[in-house]
Design a protein around this motif. Structure first.
Motif: not given
Lengths: 168, 248, 109, 123
Positions: A16-20, D64-68, D70-74
């Protein structure tokens, strides 16, 4: 066994963090997860007596609990804002005091969840846990609610016990 | 003796100030660095090193020497602080302070740190590994890794943490980081190119560009290990007052 | 065309909420500067730190580079948490530091 | 539609943060200030970040989903860390024997201690 479970959880976090998702970065992720799973294998699953199945059950029961907690947090915030904004209410209701109660929860993690839930719900903050005695600071008599008064278990403690020990 | 030292310091300072006269004006848009160097980095760094993050490329490739000695400076500073602070049996014992009663007894902190520390470590390694693409790299990863150990040492007591990661291991790790960095440089030298010229690593079957990219990753790993070890050992020494007996 | 209007409206909204966030942060700052005891200052600093995390994500949204800023925000949140804990532990140990005002009270509760 | 939800979440977050800040300034002693900090800080952070995470999804793509996420992680991190930090600060105060503010039983009873005298000046 537990190291493997840690590894899987960490691998999920990595993805989930890396996205690669190319081979090189996946290999790096695998190495990283293995490293962390080895150096901190005893952290994520501290109590080894419970099996993995029981933990999955806990995770599932935690979901409805967290919804209830979210509702409580919102109530708590309105409570704080009321106290903060209206001067008269502040004068009348504010009666801070510290009380202690004894919990029946056994595991450290359940105590942790209970303590943080107490902090997040209206009018009460956990100060410390001594063995199984909770020291709680309550902002008003009303807010302390059944945490202070109940002889056996308060509502929140019952819910936490339901999540972690499976009894109602 | 002190006067001589003062004189030397003043002389060197005066020389430095004189030399600073020759620098380009602060913020000058047509300074040589802005006219030639920066456009070159901006245009060429991606195709030469396959690293989209220019900062990382400049830090670990074009200015690799600089970063290597930065790492060495961190290492030396850490060792210096350790020699100054560390108390052993032979040195004078400190005045006994009451042991903090709550140390290692806080269930809430321990549970929270047990949950957070593995994820923090994974995040640190992610920052290290994806320093090519996002803000990150060796220094940041080292700081987060060190911070995760500090969190453990804060919530448990210092002795438990040192049993997991002893002082000797920390010192060895901090030296290992510098050795990894310098070792990659020396490897390039052995393979018949300049020191820290990562292009030489292409004998391992990479293209020249990818050799740069992987060389940077290896170098960043060295930086991270050193920063992590020095940061945590600094915390250990400062928090315990030098005797590694009890922390905050 | 419609999308553009919505986008600029959202941009305005984000800037506005950033400014509001900044203004509200002055109240914990008051606690952090004039707080009667050290621990009061700690409360203020902790709240400001958490809100700075959000400011970072907000700035990232404004610059359309959330993917970069979110890592920075996560790092900031982690370090802020550890800093608060360390400061709290420090004052727990050095009880005499900066709590003079409460000692002047003299009465036990 | 999405924008309205985002605006609602963020305005709610700002409102709760406002309440928190007022509470931190106005409450009489350090314990009750921590009440405001512990609860309001958590919820307002969660709401604001949830709004930003949702807004981030308006150009839907894997990134965009992955970034969201990550915000969920925060968000999850703050959800765990904020009460814990509150507890740690409060424990430090309790250990240092910071006295908590008590209500006067009768109006004539004097406020004990410097801190409470200050509170009397600014009730």
């Amino acid at each position: 066994m537990f190291t493997l479970a840690t590894f899987i959880i960490l691998a999920g976090a990595w993805l989930l963090l890396s996205g690669k998702f190319d081979a090189f970065h996946l290999a790096l992720g695998g190495i990283s997860c293995l490293l962390v799973a080895l150096i901190s294998q005893d952290l994520l699953f501290h109590e080894r007596k419970k099996g993995l199945a029981a933990r999955c059950g806990e995770a599932f029961r935690f979901l409805p609990y967290s919804c209830w907690l979210l509702y409580q947090i919102i109530v708590a915030n309105f409570h704080v804002i009321q106290l903060a904004i209206s001067p008269r209410l502040c004068e009348r209701e504010l009666d801070p005091h510290i009380f202690t109660f004894k919990t029946r929860l056994k595991s450290d993690f359940a105590k942790f969840v209970l303590a943080n839930s107490i902090t997040l719900t209206p009018g009460t903050v956990t100060i410390r846990i001594d063995e199984d005695v909770f020291h709680v600071h309550a902002i008003s008599r009303k807010a302390a609610g059944d945490l202070e008064t109940s002889e056996t278990m308060s509502e929140m403690e019952r819910r936490v016990a339901w999540v972690f020990e499976g009894r109602a | 003796m002190k006067k001589i030292a003062l004189l030397i310091t003043l002389a060197v300072g005066a020389l430095l100030i004189l030399a600073a006269e020759d620098f380009p004006r602060w913020g000058d848009a047509h300074a040589p660095a802005n006219d030639y160097l920066s456009p070159y980095y901006i245009e060429k760094s991606l195709e030469e090193t396959a690293v989209p993050n220019i900062v990382t490329a400049v830090l670990a490739d074009y200015r690799g020497y600089d970063t290597m000695f930065e790492t060495t400076v961190i290492f030396c500073a850490g060792i210096t602080v350790l020699t100054l602070l560390r108390r052993t049996q032979r040195k004078a014992p400190k005045a006994v302070r009451p042991r903090p009663a709550r140390q290692g007894a806080d269930v809430i902190l321990q549970s929270a740190s047990r949950l957070l520390v593995p994820v923090m470590q994974i995040f640190a390694l992610y920052v290290l590994a994806l320093g090519h693409h996002s803000p990150g790299g060796g220094f940041q990863a080292g700081v987060i890794l060190g911070a995760s150990f500090i969190l453990l040492a804060l919530s448990y007591d210092l002795k438990t943490m040192l049993a997991r990661l002893s002082e000797n291991t920390l010192l060895r790790l901090s030296a290992l980081g510098v050795i990894i960095y310098a070792g990659i440089g020396a490897l390039c030298l052995l393979l018949g190119d300049n020191f820290l010229a990562y292009a030489a690593l292409k004998v391992f079957g990479f293209s020249e560009v990818m050799a740069h990219s992987h060389g940077i990753l290896g170098v960043e790993l060295g930086v991270a290990v050193t920063v992590m070890a020095i940061m945590f050992s600094l915390y250990v020494d400062l928090a315990s007052g030098g005797d590694l007996d009890e922390g905050l | 065309m419609h999308g553009n209007i919505a986008d600029s409206a959202m941009e305005f909204f984000f800037i506005l909420s950033g400014v509001l966030l900044l203004l509200f942060m002055f109240m914990p700052l008051y606690r952090a500067i004039w707080g009667p005891t050290v621990i009061d200052r700690l409360v203020g600093v902790n709240v400001i730190g958490t809100k700075t995390t959000i400011m970072i994500v907000l700035i990232g949204t404004l610059y359309n580079r959330v993917d970069m800023f979110v890592d920075i925000a996560l790092t900031y949140a982690l370090l802020n948490f550890i800093a608060s804990l360390a400061a709290a532990r420090f004052f727990q140990r050095h009880k005499e530091v900066g709590l003079a005002e409460d000692r002047a009270g003299g009465q036990s509760c | 539609m999405l924008n309205i939800v985002v605006m609602g979440l963020m305005l709610l977050g700002l409102f709760f943060f406002f309440g928190t800040s007022v509470g931190i300034v106005r409450f009489p002693d350090f314990y009750s200030r921590l009440h405001a900090a512990g609860k309001g800080d958590t919820l307002s952070s969660i709401l604001l970040l949830a709004g930003l995470a949702l807004y981030n999804l308006h150009h839907l793509s894997v990134d965009a989903i992955l970034v969201s996420v990550k915000i969920l992680f925060i968000i999850v991190f703050i959800f765990i860390a904020s009460p814990t930090a509150t507890h740690a600060i409060m424990d430090a105060g309790y250990e240092a024997r910071v006295k908590h503010w008590v209500k006067r039983k009768t109006p004539k009873e004097p406020w004990p201690g410097e801190e409470r005298r200050r509170q009397e000046r600014h009730p």
